[in-house]
Design a protein around this motif. Sequence first.
Motif, short mmCIF file in Angstrom:
data_model
loop_
_atom_site.label_atom_id
_atom_site.label_comp_id
_atom_site.label_asym_id
_atom_site.label_seq_id
_atom_site.Cartn_x
_atom_site.Cartn_y
_atom_site.Cartn_z
N VAL A 147 0.82 -1.21 0.00
CA VAL A 147 0.00 0.00 0.00
C VAL A 147 0.86 1.26 0.00
CG1 VAL A 147 -1.97 -1.11 1.08
CG2 VAL A 147 -0.25 -0.02 2.53
N GLY A 148 2.18 1.09 -0.24
CA GLY A 148 3.03 2.24 -0.48
C GLY A 148 3.82 2.76 0.69
N LEU A 149 3.87 2.02 1.81
CA LEU A 149 4.63 2.50 2.96
C LEU A 149 6.09 2.09 2.83
CD1 LEU A 149 1.73 2.93 3.91
CD2 LEU A 149 2.44 2.23 6.20
N HIS A 150 6.96 2.80 3.57
CA HIS A 150 8.40 2.57 3.48
C HIS A 150 9.00 2.40 4.88
CE1 HIS A 150 8.44 3.45 -0.77
NE2 HIS A 150 7.87 4.63 -0.57
N GLU A 151 10.26 1.93 4.87
CA GLU A 151 10.97 1.73 6.13
C GLU A 151 11.66 2.99 6.63
OE1 GLU A 151 10.89 -0.46 3.73
OE2 GLU A 151 10.50 -2.45 4.59
N THR A 152 12.01 3.92 5.73
CA THR A 152 12.75 5.12 6.13
C THR A 152 12.11 6.37 5.54
OG1 THR A 152 14.26 5.16 4.21
CG2 THR A 152 14.89 3.77 6.09
N GLN A 153 12.41 7.51 6.16
CA GLN A 153 11.86 8.78 5.69
C GLN A 153 12.38 9.14 4.31
OE1 GLN A 153 9.48 10.80 6.79
NE2 GLN A 153 9.82 12.11 5.00
N LEU A 154 13.67 8.92 4.08
CA LEU A 154 14.24 9.34 2.80
C LEU A 154 13.63 8.58 1.63
CD1 LEU A 154 18.01 9.96 3.63
CD2 LEU A 154 16.11 11.59 3.51
N GLU A 155 13.13 7.37 1.88
CA GLU A 155 12.46 6.64 0.80
C GLU A 155 11.20 7.39 0.36
OE1 GLU A 155 12.90 1.97 1.02
OE2 GLU A 155 12.61 2.76 3.05
N TYR A 156 10.47 7.96 1.33
CA TYR A 156 9.29 8.77 0.97
C TYR A 156 9.70 9.99 0.15
CZ TYR A 156 6.31 6.22 4.30
OH TYR A 156 5.58 5.25 4.96
N ASP A 157 10.77 10.66 0.59
CA ASP A 157 11.20 11.87 -0.11
C ASP A 157 11.73 11.56 -1.51
OD1 ASP A 157 10.51 13.51 2.05
OD2 ASP A 157 12.43 13.15 3.03
N PHE A 158 12.52 10.47 -1.63
CA PHE A 158 12.99 10.06 -2.97
C PHE A 158 11.79 9.76 -3.87
CE2 PHE A 158 17.09 8.55 -0.88
CZ PHE A 158 17.83 9.58 -1.39
N GLU A 159 10.81 9.06 -3.32
CA GLU A 159 9.64 8.70 -4.11
C GLU A 159 8.94 9.96 -4.66
OE1 GLU A 159 5.48 6.10 -3.70
OE2 GLU A 159 6.54 6.74 -1.89
N SER A 160 8.83 10.98 -3.81
CA SER A 160 8.15 12.21 -4.24
C SER A 160 8.91 12.92 -5.36
CB SER A 160 7.98 13.15 -3.04
OG SER A 160 7.00 12.66 -2.16
N VAL A 161 10.22 13.02 -5.21
CA VAL A 161 11.01 13.69 -6.25
C VAL A 161 10.94 12.91 -7.56
CG1 VAL A 161 13.30 14.49 -6.93
CG2 VAL A 161 12.55 14.76 -4.55
N LEU A 162 11.12 11.60 -7.48
CA LEU A 162 11.13 10.79 -8.69
C LEU A 162 9.75 10.74 -9.34
CD1 LEU A 162 13.49 7.89 -7.55
CD2 LEU A 162 14.04 9.83 -9.03
N TYR A 163 8.70 10.84 -8.52
CA TYR A 163 7.35 10.85 -9.08
C TYR A 163 7.15 12.10 -9.94
CZ TYR A 163 2.25 10.49 -9.29
OH TYR A 163 0.95 10.39 -9.72
#
Length: 658
Positions: free
Chosen positions: A467-483
């Motif tokens: 459902v899109g959750l991650h283990e670390t904060q930076l994974e969320y931030d990377f996902e947003s930039v790459l999106y």
Amino acid sequence: METTRILFVIRDDGDMTEPMNIMLLSALSKRDAPWRTTHRALLERDDILRVMDDVKPHIVACSAITGSHRAYLEAIRVVKERYGDSVLTVLGGPYCSSYPGVIAKEPYLDAIGYLECDEAWPAFLEAYESGGGRIHEIPNMITRENHHRVLRPVEVPNPKTGQPHIEYAVDPSFYRPRLTDLDSLPYLDRDLIYRNTLFGGRLKRTHMAGRGCPFKCTYCFEHTWNKVYLGKGKVLQRYSPVRYCEELARVKRDWPTRFIKHYDDVFPVFPPDREWLEEFAEVYPKLVGLPFHCLVRCDLVVQSPWALPLLKRAGVFSLTMSIESGNAFIRDHVIARDMAHEEIEQAFGEAHKLGIRTFSNTILGIPGPKIPKVGDPNFDARVEGIVNDSKLNRPARRVYIDLGKALESARLKFDGDPVALRRFVANYLKDTGAKVKLSDALDEARRQFEGDLSAWRRFVVDYLRSVGLHETQLEYDFESVLYSIGLGVNFGEFGILFPYPWTDVTEKYLIPRGWFDGDYDKLHASYQARSPLTCFTEDEKTAQENMALLGTAMILMTGSQNRFVRWFGRPFARFALPHLSRIRSRRATAFFQWLYTATKIVMHEKRVYPMHLSAREKWKFFLETWKLDVWKRFRRKHHQPVLRGSRPGSFLGGPPSV
């Protein structure tokens, strides 16, 4: 009638968008009142006390947002200590609407403006000129004399400690309904701001076609204002297209202008706005005829398929559609954007088909729930926390599918085969785009794997990833930039989440978890500065800063019109961004800052605000923008006094003096 002189004090903070609030207040001051004059003073550039001696104002007025309020309060204190009751001091703006109790706490303030003061401000001036006693009876204007009966102390529990403290609410009978007839407003007094400042030579002019926003994004205070105004006028107000375009035509006539930016929170593209936009598409090319930029929402563009073609016919060159997070869980449950991936992708795709350049905004540093490790002794408690996070906000437009029933069907089909069950769940989510009730799904999964704790936890981890959750904060931030990069946006900015007052993300998410202590006085005036949240390590904050700078720089390639450059840029960004952003050297960040400014200038000129600058103008604008960007990202404290007057002259609209 004797002359009434009003001095507006403004910060020279490098903001290259005109202070439309001050321009409107100045125009309101002078409408049908030729005996009134308005003047300006820049805190960091002008010697305020010398300006006071020269102008001899009767009223000194400021408009503050949270973060800049400290400087204005200091200026008011200095003015009052020198001139006493011979000068009336007034503070307005979002800060006073968030903290009306400031009038009771600051002895140098004579009055504050609360919420919209289009009608209150002229009435306040008339009352002042008639002898002063009536100023305490003007709705929306809270004074030192009337605040005892206007303000209501409210005992508010601290979200973190539970201990009560006193805040102040305003008696609803003491503020007016929203102004609904915007056509009745005077033209903005641009002369006050443009004359003898760098704004006079700016070729991009800004205005707003309307007011109001009905959405409930948790990082914004608009929906809180809507609650305060409940029963006091409709949320959305509009200028008529003709009245609005006539004012823009006047600006074009009086000042050098090559581009228009409509700065509405959301330009009129709501389904009921079709008639308005059709008329605008006819009137604007005739009266103004300049390329323009506006801000819209992806979901509205999808709901109103006529909107983009009409904007194109009117002359739109580029538009902003904010994404805010590339992670669906954060969008839906933390910041309440209520926007599906499919809507975002369709909106950007439609804009590109029409040849409209796109500008995306994304917020980094939004704390996302972290998937616990299988061996974590607090595994169940952390999962329960994630389930609670999913209940904070829920999409209002999109129907939730009860995954519990789907899992029951899957359990019967794949009984005894947990691998097949997990595969079914992942495919189900992918195929349906389900927005699930985590509690139902996890309860069902627990029953499926009862007796095998390790298998149960592995299922939960797989499920949360699905459902899109991650283990670390930076994974969320990377996902947003790459999106954003993956959407092919032509330009993008990546701000940092800041905990502003009157916002749900601050009061219901950040403070209760202990990630912000509620001290707004320590916030930087720019939301592009380093994150103030305590839930991130210093390395994570540095990575977020680097990511924000590099993300924009990489869009120079990924948003290019050249297919080969795009083809090369996207895999390069996916490879380079995680590595470069983790460099901890401040020198590296400073270099990324230079790269960000250089690429931003190129993209602004070519893809967002084309103004056909000369080589000299481009170089000058680069230097000014670089100074502004450095201040936004790196300046932590003001080491010089606010009232220094050490660099006389009006630089408003140029590099910051703070």
